[in-house]
Scaffold this motif. Structure first.
Motif, PDB file in Angstrom:
ATOM      1  N   ASP A 184       8.227   6.179  -9.728  1.00 16.73           N
ATOM      2  CA  ASP A 184       8.388   7.514 -10.281  1.00 16.73           C
ATOM      3  C   ASP A 184       8.981   7.467 -11.714  1.00 16.73           C
ATOM      4  OD1 ASP A 184       8.932  10.478  -9.598  1.00 16.73           O
ATOM      5  OD2 ASP A 184      10.843   9.705 -10.338  1.00 16.73           O
ATOM      6  N   ASP A 185       8.473   8.329 -12.607  1.00 21.78           N
ATOM      7  CA  ASP A 185       8.893   8.310 -14.023  1.00 21.78           C
ATOM      8  C   ASP A 185      10.405   8.457 -14.207  1.00 21.78           C
ATOM      9  OD1 ASP A 185       6.208   8.227 -14.469  1.00 21.78           O
ATOM     10  OD2 ASP A 185       6.111  10.007 -15.748  1.00 21.78           O
ATOM     11  N   ASP A 186      11.010   9.361 -13.440  1.00 25.28           N
ATOM     12  CA  ASP A 186      12.452   9.597 -13.616  1.00 25.28           C
ATOM     13  C   ASP A 186      13.266   8.339 -13.308  1.00 25.28           C
ATOM     14  OD1 ASP A 186      11.722  12.148 -14.124  1.00 25.28           O
ATOM     15  OD2 ASP A 186      12.421  12.976 -12.217  1.00 25.28           O
ATOM     16  N   ILE A 187      12.889   7.684 -12.226  1.00 29.01           N
ATOM     17  CA  ILE A 187      13.637   6.466 -11.832  1.00 29.01           C
ATOM     18  C   ILE A 187      13.403   5.361 -12.866  1.00 29.01           C
ATOM     19  CG2 ILE A 187      14.135   4.814  -9.963  1.00 29.01           C
ATOM     20  CD1 ILE A 187      14.550   7.635  -9.037  1.00 29.01           C
ATOM     21  N   ARG A 188      12.169   5.284 -13.370  1.00 31.11           N
ATOM     22  CA  ARG A 188      11.888   4.267 -14.408  1.00 31.11           C
ATOM     23  C   ARG A 188      12.751   4.528 -15.632  1.00 31.11           C
ATOM     24  NH1 ARG A 188       7.700   3.964 -16.980  1.00 31.11           N
ATOM     25  NH2 ARG A 188       6.600   5.858 -16.397  1.00 31.11           N
ATOM     26  N   PHE A 189      12.843   5.808 -16.015  1.00 34.07           N
ATOM     27  CA  PHE A 189      13.656   6.110 -17.199  1.00 34.07           C
ATOM     28  C   PHE A 189      15.121   5.710 -16.968  1.00 34.07           C
ATOM     29  CE2 PHE A 189      16.607   8.970 -19.348  1.00 34.07           C
ATOM     30  CZ  PHE A 189      16.429   8.473 -20.632  1.00 34.07           C
ATOM     31  N   ILE A 190      15.646   6.056 -15.797  1.00 31.47           N
ATOM     32  CA  ILE A 190      17.056   5.730 -15.506  1.00 31.47           C
ATOM     33  C   ILE A 190      17.262   4.204 -15.523  1.00 31.47           C
ATOM     34  CG2 ILE A 190      18.849   5.805 -13.697  1.00 31.47           C
ATOM     35  CD1 ILE A 190      17.579   8.570 -12.896  1.00 31.47           C
ATOM     36  N   ARG A 191      16.335   3.483 -14.887  1.00 32.79           N
ATOM     37  CA  ARG A 191      16.471   2.019 -14.856  1.00 32.79           C
ATOM     38  C   ARG A 191      16.316   1.414 -16.252  1.00 32.79           C
ATOM     39  NH1 ARG A 191      13.200   0.290  -9.335  1.00 32.79           N
ATOM     40  NH2 ARG A 191      14.567   1.373  -7.873  1.00 32.79           N
ATOM     41  N   ARG A 192      15.412   2.006 -17.043  1.00 31.07           N
ATOM     42  CA  ARG A 192      15.213   1.476 -18.404  1.00 31.07           C
ATOM     43  C   ARG A 192      16.458   1.703 -19.251  1.00 31.07           C
ATOM     44  NH1 ARG A 192      10.358   1.061 -22.565  1.00 31.07           N
ATOM     45  NH2 ARG A 192      11.500   1.192 -24.505  1.00 31.07           N
ATOM     46  N   LEU A 193      17.004   2.910 -19.154  1.00 32.76           N
ATOM     47  CA  LEU A 193      18.194   3.238 -19.944  1.00 32.76           C
ATOM     48  C   LEU A 193      19.306   2.236 -19.650  1.00 32.76           C
ATOM     49  CD1 LEU A 193      19.584   5.277 -21.827  1.00 32.76           C
ATOM     50  CD2 LEU A 193      20.142   6.648 -19.818  1.00 32.76           C
ATOM     51  N   SER A 194      19.543   2.032 -18.378  1.00 36.03           N
ATOM     52  CA  SER A 194      20.639   1.138 -18.019  1.00 36.03           C
ATOM     53  C   SER A 194      20.318  -0.305 -18.423  1.00 36.03           C
ATOM     54  CB  SER A 194      20.928   1.367 -16.536  1.00 36.03           C
ATOM     55  OG  SER A 194      20.953   0.236 -15.825  1.00 36.03           O
ATOM     56  N   ARG A 195      19.082  -0.760 -18.212  1.00 41.42           N
ATOM     57  CA  ARG A 195      18.718  -2.133 -18.589  1.00 41.42           C
ATOM     58  C   ARG A 195      18.745  -2.354 -20.098  1.00 41.42           C
ATOM     59  NH1 ARG A 195      12.594  -3.543 -18.330  1.00 41.42           N
ATOM     60  NH2 ARG A 195      12.760  -2.181 -20.164  1.00 41.42           N
ATOM     61  N   ASP A 196      18.165  -1.413 -20.872  1.00 40.77           N
ATOM     62  CA  ASP A 196      18.067  -1.632 -22.318  1.00 40.77           C
ATOM     63  C   ASP A 196      19.434  -1.641 -23.011  1.00 40.77           C
ATOM     64  OD1 ASP A 196      15.399  -1.828 -21.890  1.00 40.77           O
ATOM     65  OD2 ASP A 196      14.797  -0.224 -23.258  1.00 40.77           O
ATOM     66  N   VAL A 197      20.362  -0.833 -22.494  1.00 39.66           N
ATOM     67  CA  VAL A 197      21.710  -0.830 -23.066  1.00 39.66           C
ATOM     68  C   VAL A 197      22.420  -2.147 -22.700  1.00 39.66           C
ATOM     69  CG1 VAL A 197      23.973   0.293 -22.964  1.00 39.66           C
ATOM     70  CG2 VAL A 197      21.898   1.683 -23.144  1.00 39.66           C
ATOM     71  N   LYS A 198      22.231  -2.567 -21.454  1.00 35.33           N
ATOM     72  CA  LYS A 198      22.934  -3.764 -20.973  1.00 35.33           C
ATOM     73  C   LYS A 198      22.301  -5.061 -21.503  1.00 35.33           C
ATOM     74  CE  LYS A 198      23.900  -5.625 -16.392  1.00 35.33           C
ATOM     75  NZ  LYS A 198      22.609  -6.087 -15.936  1.00 35.33           N
ATOM     76  N   ASP A 199      20.959  -5.146 -21.455  1.00 34.44           N
ATOM     77  CA  ASP A 199      20.309  -6.444 -21.731  1.00 34.44           C
ATOM     78  C   ASP A 199      19.548  -6.517 -23.049  1.00 34.44           C
ATOM     79  OD1 ASP A 199      21.098  -7.110 -19.140  1.00 34.44           O
ATOM     80  OD2 ASP A 199      19.166  -6.524 -18.271  1.00 34.44           O
ATOM     81  N   ARG A 200      19.202  -5.373 -23.653  1.00 38.55           N
ATOM     82  CA  ARG A 200      18.316  -5.455 -24.830  1.00 38.55           C
ATOM     83  C   ARG A 200      18.977  -4.949 -26.099  1.00 38.55           C
ATOM     84  NH1 ARG A 200      12.130  -4.216 -22.509  1.00 38.55           N
ATOM     85  NH2 ARG A 200      12.155  -5.903 -20.976  1.00 38.55           N
ATOM     86  N   GLY A 201      20.298  -4.832 -26.085  1.00 40.57           N
ATOM     87  CA  GLY A 201      21.037  -4.495 -27.311  1.00 40.57           C
ATOM     88  C   GLY A 201      20.744  -3.112 -27.858  1.00 40.57           C
ATOM     89  N   ARG A 202      20.465  -2.136 -26.976  1.00 42.26           N
ATOM     90  CA  ARG A 202      20.106  -0.787 -27.436  1.00 42.26           C
ATOM     91  C   ARG A 202      21.249   0.202 -27.184  1.00 42.26           C
ATOM     92  NH1 ARG A 202      14.377  -1.104 -27.991  1.00 42.26           N
ATOM     93  NH2 ARG A 202      14.160  -3.209 -28.786  1.00 42.26           N
ATOM     94  N   THR A 203      21.241   1.306 -27.968  1.00 42.54           N
ATOM     95  CA  THR A 203      22.202   2.385 -27.695  1.00 42.54           C
ATOM     96  C   THR A 203      21.515   3.394 -26.772  1.00 42.54           C
ATOM     97  OG1 THR A 203      21.418   3.723 -29.541  1.00 42.54           O
ATOM     98  CG2 THR A 203      23.227   2.179 -30.010  1.00 42.54           C
ATOM     99  N   MET A 204      22.352   4.202 -26.086  1.00 38.07           N
ATOM    100  CA  MET A 204      21.804   5.198 -25.173  1.00 38.07           C
ATOM    101  C   MET A 204      20.881   6.164 -25.936  1.00 38.07           C
ATOM    102  SD  MET A 204      23.952   7.380 -22.460  1.00 38.07           S
ATOM    103  CE  MET A 204      24.135   8.961 -23.204  1.00 38.07           C
TER     104      MET A 204
END
Ligand SMILES: Nc1ncnc2c1ncn2[C@@H]1O[C@H](COP(=O)(O)OP(=O)(O)O)[C@@H](O)[C@H]1O
Ligand SMILES: O=c1ccn([C@@H]2O[C@H](COP(=O)(O)O)[C@@H](O)[C@H]2O)c(=O)[nH]1
Length: 207
Positions: A133-153
């Protein structure tokens, strides 16, 4: 050498492609399996200043060096060694590291756009699509990209709205129809992974 078994794993960003592939490797035994991440084939952007790289569309098929990817997959399927680029998300471009990668009997190509190009798609013995589901993907991406890919929220949110979401609906989701197996990843994916692992074990036995 027998032609390697070639499998493609597609699905939206943060649907769980890498996680599913990791589960497959853990259960199938990694010594015979090579994983190629399509993200390593993003076009080199070292010539662009950082403020321009940040604004690029990384979810459009044109962002991938498809000719190099195709050439490398064909070489691996012929049993040859390749020199593969690697990607650095925190700098939004290729890193300086080039990896020497030997072919293996089972080759997995993983990436959001990995089922888009028909000439690569037609090489595959098995095509998977990881669905979430898109919403869950967005939530997982947000948390992963901030933690592992050096991104801001804020950068993850902006990018999701401007390019990730519209490109997903235009280019990624339509490729689901090419998949032989669709893996739901909202909760556990172990039943689907077991089916695939059993297929790969049969392939391994025939090597
Ligand atoms: N079944 C699951 N339950 C909970 N979290 C998951 C699950 N599958 C993946 N994740 C998490 O979601 C994030 C995105 O998964 P990832 O495998 O990196 O997706 P993709 O490779 O498709 O971009 C990661 O942080 C991962 O740990
Ligand atoms: O510099 C970059 C390159 C790519 N991205 C994003 O990565 C995802 C694909 O990786 P997944 O592991 O499948 O999520 C894609 O949606 C791009 O937007 C990036 O943010 N920056």
């Amino acid at each position: 050498m027998k032609k390697p078994f070639f499998m493609i794993v597609a699905g939206g960003s943060a649907s769980g492609k890498s996680t599913v592939v990791k589960s497959i490797l853990e259960k199938a035994g990694i010594q015979h399996v090579l994983v190629i991440n399509q993200d390593d084939y993003y076009l080199d952007q070292n010539e662009l200043p950082m403020h321009e790289r940040v604004l690029m569309n990384y979810d459009h098929p044109k962002s991938i060096d498809i000719e190099l990817l195709k050439k490398d997959i064909l070489m691996l399927l012929e049993g040859k060694t390749i020199h593969k680029p690697t990607y650095d998300y925190s700098n939004y471009t290729r890193s300086e590291v080039i990896e020497e990668v030997e072919s293996k009997p089972i080759i997995i190509l993983e990436g959001i756009l990995s089922l888009v190009d028909d000439s690569i798609r037609d090489l595959a013995d098995l095509k998977l699509y990881v669905e979430l589901d898109d919403d869950i993907r967005f939530i997982r991406r947000l948390s992963r990209d901030v933690k592992d890919r050096g991104r801001t929220m804020q950068s993850v949110i902006n990018q999701y709205i401007t390019t990730v979401k519209p490109m997903y609906h235009k280019f990624v989701k339509p490729t689901k129809r090419y998949a032989d197996i669709i893996i739901p990843n909202d909760d556990k994916h172990s039943a689907a992974v077991d089916v695939i692992v059993n297929m790969l074990k049969t392939v391994k036995e025939s090597i």
